[in-house]
Scaffold this motif. Structure first.
Motif, PDB file in Angstrom:
ATOM      1  N   SER A   1       0.824  -1.209   0.000  1.00 55.57           N
ATOM      2  CA  SER A   1       0.000   0.000   0.000  1.00 55.57           C
ATOM      3  C   SER A   1       0.854   1.253   0.000  1.00 55.57           C
ATOM      4  CB  SER A   1      -0.912   0.008   1.228  1.00 55.57           C
ATOM      5  OG  SER A   1      -1.618   1.229   1.314  1.00 55.57           O
ATOM      6  N   SER A   2       0.502   2.162  -0.894  1.00 59.31           N
ATOM      7  CA  SER A   2       1.084   3.508  -0.879  1.00 59.31           C
ATOM      8  C   SER A   2      -0.038   4.540  -0.872  1.00 59.31           C
ATOM      9  CB  SER A   2       2.001   3.728  -2.083  1.00 59.31           C
ATOM     10  OG  SER A   2       2.808   4.889  -1.896  1.00 59.31           O
ATOM     11  N   THR A   3      -1.152   4.163  -0.248  1.00 60.56           N
ATOM     12  CA  THR A   3      -2.309   5.065  -0.210  1.00 60.56           C
ATOM     13  C   THR A   3      -2.024   6.324   0.596  1.00 60.56           C
ATOM     14  OG1 THR A   3      -3.170   3.793   1.668  1.00 60.56           O
ATOM     15  CG2 THR A   3      -3.975   3.197  -0.520  1.00 60.56           C
ATOM     16  N   LEU A   4      -1.013   6.264   1.459  1.00 57.07           N
ATOM     17  CA  LEU A   4      -0.590   7.438   2.220  1.00 57.07           C
ATOM     18  C   LEU A   4       0.819   7.877   1.829  1.00 57.07           C
ATOM     19  CD1 LEU A   4      -1.968   6.376   5.720  1.00 57.07           C
ATOM     20  CD2 LEU A   4      -2.940   8.064   4.152  1.00 57.07           C
ATOM     21  N   GLY A   5       1.277   7.391   0.682  1.00 55.26           N
ATOM     22  CA  GLY A   5       2.579   7.798   0.179  1.00 55.26           C
ATOM     23  C   GLY A   5       3.747   7.054   0.786  1.00 55.26           C
ATOM     24  N   GLN A   6       3.496   5.967   1.521  1.00 50.35           N
ATOM     25  CA  GLN A   6       4.564   5.314   2.270  1.00 50.35           C
ATOM     26  C   GLN A   6       5.590   4.589   1.411  1.00 50.35           C
ATOM     27  OE1 GLN A   6       1.173   4.735   2.381  1.00 50.35           O
ATOM     28  NE2 GLN A   6       0.766   2.874   3.538  1.00 50.35           N
TER      29      GLN A   6
END
Length: 558
Positions: free
Chosen positions: A239-244
């Motif tokens: 997941s990169s939904t928060l830019g991680q």
């Protein structure tokens, strides 16, 4: 115990089975054989190279473990050795793994509900009298929860089988990492993963062609995007939904390259990776230049996790950054030199520990009171429970601040640090363990002690022994001693401490050993340090702490 049936996600037999059963991956019945003999979101460890051939990896805890995936009891309340050769054979097939090869684990990253293990197969015999012994080959084993693609196996799993396992395909030709490259660092967070690849020492610094990487996964030609100066490369998945992941917001099921910017003309080396709950930190350097190390962050920053004040949320921004940015370390310099931002004047980073949503950094500075033998400590991020070691709660620390003074053993100095969920562990040079923060038992200070705003000493009952390493998890802590003992305290729900007993719901799994097994949050808690069992002639050397599980690294003495 008889070997468990194994179905590895990316083995040839499994691919045939998948196409026969269904296209929609309901295929995740996985993975290991083992013999049962008796909010820190990323626990990352490196295996000691000198003892690699005598290293064993053990697993214990809840449903994120390999035991669950292999159809063993869903809770492993004591350490279970992992048969790494059997795992590789199950995924690769006998023809791809020489029978004489020694399987060596080199890096382990434990996330909230998933694990990454870098493995190297080292051949020990010649294929024929006229041939040289083949060079070592490396691969990346991933297992656990896959709901956001955090295993990098190209699938999200299903509701009925959310736990899967397999080898991450890091090249177009299969699961082996291309010749000339090896794993430099790993990180596993709540739902995201990163792996850094660097030069393999067996190749005298030569690099494999960049086009050999899995460019198809990213939709790009890696050859055109990778720097050709010998820099390390960084891949991300999940997941990169928060830019991680330092990528455009979204979910990435397979490895894709993520780029840390660099204005230097020298090769960029990725020295360390760390993952918090929903953010990531990378430590880089340029070995051929005079520049100091740089800390880069990306992801969620609602509580200052990124250490960059410009990313903290306000009425104009959401509190995350999907691009890598450098942390300004100048506040850690002495006032006389804080205006000098030359690379040679930057703080020297000794070690970094990333908790669920905050960071601790041991460092020295060229013109500060810190020296190699008297290091300083800095922090940023969430410290609402005093886990930032400032001696009082702070909701959000937007950028690096010094932590001083530290109340340690008189005459002792800071030796190592470990950031957990809402508490931190500190080891000083006298072998004393200190803790501050909040948690039911995770402080290790005795029954009923939930909070410590200032550092308090944890009593490790080990005569004629010294603590050499501390590790903090989300809700429990560990200390490793010089003689190879592993002491654990905090939550043991589901057997996650590995003490040999535990509680799930209202069911006592085994003899509670005098532990509190009451209802509610305090149930099944080791309020003080207890020893994790080990096999004869075995020494614990490290532990990677996941959400409800852990993986221990041990050396077997001959």
């Amino acid at each position: 115990m008889e070997k468990a049936a194994v179905r590895c996600l990316n083995s040839a037999a499994t691919r045939r089975w998948i196409s026969h059963v269904s296209k929609a991956s309901s295929l995740h019945h996985i993975l290991t054989h083992s013999q049962y003999t008796h909010r820190r979101w990323s626990g990352t460890v490196s295996v000691p190279k000198d003892d690699a051939s005598r290293t064993k990896v053990y697993s214990w805890g809840g449903e994120s473990t390999l035991g669950w995936a292999a159809g063993m009891p869903s809770l492993l309340n004591a350490p279970v050795p992992l048969d790494l050769r059997y795992l590789l054979l199950s995924c690769l097939g006998a023809s791809d793994l020489p029978s004489s090869a020694t399987i060596v684990p080199t890096h382990i990253a434990a996330g909230h509900s998933h694990t990454l293990i870098a493995l190297t197969a080292i051949p020990t015999t010649r294929p024929s009298p006229s041939e040289q012994i083949p060079l070592p080959r490396s691969t990346l084993l991933a297992f656990g929860l896959v709901t956001s693609g955090q295993l990098g196996l190209g699938t999200l799993g299903t509701a009925s089988r959310p736990f899967v396992a397999g080898l991450v395909k890091m090249s177009n030709s299969g699961p082996w990492i291309p010749s000339g490259w090896s794993v430099r660092a790993l990180a596993a967070g709540r739902q995201h993963s990163l792996v850094a690849l660097g030069p393999d020492l067996h190749f005298s610094g030569d690099r494999a062609p960049t086009s050999s990487f899995a460019g198809a996964f990213s939709g790009h030609d890696i050859e055109s995007y990778t720097r050709h100066d010998g820099s390390d490369v960084l891949f991300a998945f999940g997941s990169s939904t928060l830019g991680q992941l330092g990528l455009q917001r979204g979910v990435y099921h397979s490895p894709i390259q993520t780029f840390i910017p660099s204005a230097s003309s020298h090769p960029l080396r990725i020295d360390a990776l760390h993952a918090g709950m929903d953010h990531t930190l990378a430590l880089t350097s340029s070995p051929s230049s005079l520049g100091g190390p740089t800390i880069w962050t990306t992801g969620w920053s609602a509580d200052g996790q990124l250490g960059r004040p410009s990313t903290v949320p306000n009425v104009e921004r959401d509190g995350f950054d999907s691009a890598w940015g450098a942390v300004d370390l100048s506040p850690l310099l002495a006032p006389s030199s804080s205006q000098n931002n030359s690379p040679a004047n930057q703080p020297d980073i000794i070690s970094i520990s990333v908790g669920a949503d905050y960071t601790l950094v041991m460092h020295t500075s060229p013109s500060s009171v810190g020296t190699a033998t008297h290091p300083n400590l800095a922090t940023w991020g969430n410290s609402e429970h005093s886990q930032g070691l400032l001696g009082h709660p702070v909701d959000a620390i937007a950028g690096p601040v010094e932590v001083h003074p530290l109340s340690l053993t008189p005459g002792a100095r800071l030796a190592s640090i470990s950031a957990g969920g809402a508490f931190s562990l500190v080891l000083d040079t006298s072998s004393a363990v200190w803790v501050a923060g909040q948690g039911a038992g995770s402080l290790g200070l005795g029954e009923g002690v939930w909070e410590a705003r200032e550092l308090r000493k944890v009593h490790i009952a080990r005569d004629d022994d010294r603590v050499v390493r501390v590790r903090a998890g989300h809700d429990r802590g560990y200390a490793v001693t010089q003689q190879g003992a592993l002491m654990g305290w905090g939550s043991n729900r589901g057997g996650r401490l590995g003490l040999g007993f535990g509680v799930r719901g209202d069911v006592v799994l085994a003899d509670k050993g005098g532990m509190d097994v009451g209802s509610g949050a305090a149930g099944n808690v080791a309020w003080e340090p207890r020893e994790v069992p080990r096999q004869p002639r075995t020494r614990w050397v490290d532990v990677a702490v996941g959400g409800d599980f852990a993986l221990g690294v041990a050396i077997v003495d001959e």
